[in-house]
Design a protein around this motif. Structure first.
Motif, PDB file in Angstrom:
ATOM      1  N   ILE A   1      -2.753   0.474  -4.333  1.00  0.00           N
ATOM      2  CA  ILE A   1      -2.393  -0.897  -3.991  1.00  0.00           C
ATOM      3  C   ILE A   1      -1.677  -1.516  -5.181  1.00  0.00           C
TER       4      ILE A   1
ATOM      5  N   ASP B   1      -5.264   6.357  -1.829  1.00  0.00           N
ATOM      6  CA  ASP B   1      -4.368   5.241  -1.527  1.00  0.00           C
ATOM      7  C   ASP B   1      -4.273   4.345  -2.753  1.00  0.00           C
TER       8      ASP B   1
ATOM      9  N   LEU C   1      -9.187   1.648   2.832  1.00  0.00           N
ATOM     10  CA  LEU C   1      -8.340   2.549   2.059  1.00  0.00           C
ATOM     11  C   LEU C   1      -8.918   3.955   2.120  1.00  0.00           C
TER      12      LEU C   1
ATOM     13  N   LYS D   1       0.844  -1.198   0.000  1.00  0.00           N
ATOM     14  CA  LYS D   1       0.000   0.000   0.000  1.00  0.00           C
ATOM     15  C   LYS D   1       0.877   1.245   0.000  1.00  0.00           C
ATOM     16  N   ASN D   2       0.646   2.123  -0.966  1.00  0.00           N
ATOM     17  CA  ASN D   2       1.358   3.409  -1.062  1.00  0.00           C
ATOM     18  C   ASN D   2       2.868   3.246  -0.974  1.00  0.00           C
TER      19      ASN D   2
END
Length: 186
Positions: free
Chosen positions: A153, A151, A147, A106-107
């Motif tokens: 993925i 954000d 999220l 994530k991010n």
């Protein structure tokens, strides 16, 4: 407002509810340009999902291979990765204690090869029990995630078999694929 509630008025959300039935959703897989993707030994590699079956809201980037949340909410993802057993003489050969897995980042700012595992938020790990030769291996990951809007993925493959391994050489959405959709906006 006086009652303490927040009301959004944009294309997707009004008074906490999605405005229409066009919930963000996507289904992507490895198409012709990505089949047989190399996953080097002991390396995390971003999986290439270059072909879209559908992408409601256009939130999946098939050139950067990532999904970006258009609204804050709970999202559901299903991912599968089929490891090839015959790309070359050592593909599909696994010995005891070697592992293969898929991971969600994530991010992450590490680029195609993920080195910062602090950004890993989900994983499906499999460890080989004995020696296997010319074996198809499958990883499946199903997860719900919160999220925030913006954000993003990405999905990563990892293996430590001592040699290169490959994704299955077929551009069929049945094998190496990723689907996702918004469950509820928050």
């Amino acid at each position: 407002t006086r009652d303490g509630k927040q009301y959004f008025d944009n294309d997707l959300i009004y008074k906490g509810y999605l405005r229409n039935s066009n919930y963000p959703a996507f289904s992507v897989y490895q198409g012709d340009s990505a089949i047989g993707q190399t996953i080097a030994n002991n390396t995390r590699a971003r999986l290439v999902f270059d072909t879209s079956i559908y992408d409601v809201g256009s939130n999946f980037d098939t050139s950067a291979y990532k999904f970006t949340a258009p609204v804050s909410g709970i999202y559901h993802f299903d991912i599968k990765l089929l490891w090839d057993n015959d790309k070359d003489l050592t593909a599909g050969d696994w010995t005891a204690e070697e592992r293969h897995d898929i991971q969600i980042f994530k991010n992450d700012t590490q680029g195609a090869t993920k080195s910062n595992t602090d950004d890993r938020v989900a994983s499906n790990l499999r460890v080989i029990n004995g020696t296997i030769t010319d074996y198809f291996a499958m990883n499946n990951l199903s997860v719900d995630m919160k999220l925030n809007s913006g954000d993003y993925i990405e999905v990563v493959g990892y293996q430590n078999s001592g040699t290169n391994q490959y994704t299955y050489e077929s551009n069929d959405p049945e094998w190496t694929a990723w689907t996702g959709h918004l469950i509820t906006a928050i």
